[in-house]
Design a protein around this motif. Structure first.
Motif, short mmCIF file in Angstrom:
data_model
loop_
_atom_site.label_atom_id
_atom_site.label_comp_id
_atom_site.label_asym_id
_atom_site.label_seq_id
_atom_site.Cartn_x
_atom_site.Cartn_y
_atom_site.Cartn_z
N ARG A 119 17.56 27.29 13.41
CA ARG A 119 18.34 27.65 12.22
C ARG A 119 18.01 29.05 11.74
NH1 ARG A 119 15.88 24.92 7.26
NH2 ARG A 119 14.46 26.65 7.65
N ASP A 120 16.73 29.37 11.66
CA ASP A 120 16.31 30.68 11.16
C ASP A 120 16.74 31.81 12.10
OD1 ASP A 120 15.25 29.24 9.05
OD2 ASP A 120 13.17 29.42 9.75
N GLU A 121 16.67 31.56 13.41
CA GLU A 121 17.12 32.55 14.39
C GLU A 121 18.62 32.77 14.27
OE1 GLU A 121 17.32 35.30 17.54
OE2 GLU A 121 15.63 34.64 16.33
N ILE A 122 19.37 31.71 14.06
CA ILE A 122 20.82 31.83 13.90
C ILE A 122 21.14 32.64 12.64
CG2 ILE A 122 22.92 30.53 13.35
CD1 ILE A 122 21.88 28.37 15.34
N GLU A 123 20.44 32.38 11.55
CA GLU A 123 20.69 33.15 10.33
C GLU A 123 20.43 34.65 10.57
OE1 GLU A 123 19.56 33.56 5.61
OE2 GLU A 123 18.29 32.31 6.86
N THR A 124 19.35 34.98 11.27
CA THR A 124 19.03 36.37 11.58
C THR A 124 20.16 37.01 12.39
OG1 THR A 124 16.66 35.94 11.49
CG2 THR A 124 17.37 37.87 12.75
N ARG A 125 20.65 36.29 13.38
CA ARG A 125 21.73 36.82 14.23
C ARG A 125 23.04 36.96 13.46
NH1 ARG A 125 21.01 35.29 20.41
NH2 ARG A 125 18.75 35.15 20.51
N VAL A 126 23.33 36.02 12.59
CA VAL A 126 24.56 36.09 11.79
C VAL A 126 24.48 37.30 10.85
CG1 VAL A 126 25.87 34.96 9.94
CG2 VAL A 126 25.23 33.68 12.00
N ARG A 127 23.33 37.55 10.25
CA ARG A 127 23.18 38.72 9.38
C ARG A 127 23.39 40.01 10.17
NH1 ARG A 127 21.38 37.96 4.25
NH2 ARG A 127 20.70 35.87 3.71
N ALA A 128 22.87 40.07 11.39
CA ALA A 128 23.07 41.25 12.24
C ALA A 128 24.55 41.39 12.61
CB ALA A 128 22.20 41.15 13.50
N LEU A 129 25.21 40.28 12.88
CA LEU A 129 26.64 40.32 13.18
C LEU A 129 27.43 40.87 12.00
CD1 LEU A 129 29.09 39.54 15.00
CD2 LEU A 129 29.03 37.31 13.87
#
Length: 139
Positions: A119-129
């Protein structure tokens, strides 16, 4: 002067019960109506993974009402960016779309303790997107 078109993003994984649901929920939460968000699966499950629902609830995002959806050519055609998460060759390819493949652990069959880092990795990637799309994230 016309306003820029709203970017559209499709998240795809096999079951649309974990990774793609979390990514779509984070993007919706952080972007609001400034990004059109879709998620789908090449072989959708009947329900969203309960550990995923619990992990997302911990960060204030409710997935309890979400239902996995089947991947369609129409969903891909309607999206500017298609982000795959382990769906392999099941994802259709259309020229002119931007494709990204996020290598993420599959939360299927795992408890909430194992889902949290995904979940935390996905949030990081979504913020970068969002930054890449020049869409400021809501707090």
């Amino acid at each position: 002067m016309t306003a820029p078109a709203t970017p559209s993003v499709l998240f795809v994984c096999v079951h649309n019960a974990g990774r793609s649901q979390m990514a779509a929920a984070f993007l919706t939460h952080l972007a609001g109506d400034r990004v059109e968000v879709r998620s789908a699966g090449s072989a959708p499950a009947d329900t969203v993974n309960p550990a995923v629902v619990r992990a997302m609830a911990e960060v204030g995002i409710d997935l309890s009402g979400e239902i996995p959806k089947v991947l369609t050519d129409e969903a891909v055609r309607a999206s500017d960016v298609v982000i795959t998460m382990g769906c392999g060759d099941a994802c259709p390819f259309f020229p002119g779309k931007r494709y990204l493949d996020w290598k993420l652990d599959d939360p299927a069959g795992r408890g909430v303790d194992a889902v949290r880092p995904i979940r935390d990795e996905i949030e990081t990637r979504v913020r970068a997107l969002l930054a890449d799309l020049s869409v400021p994230a809501r707090h």
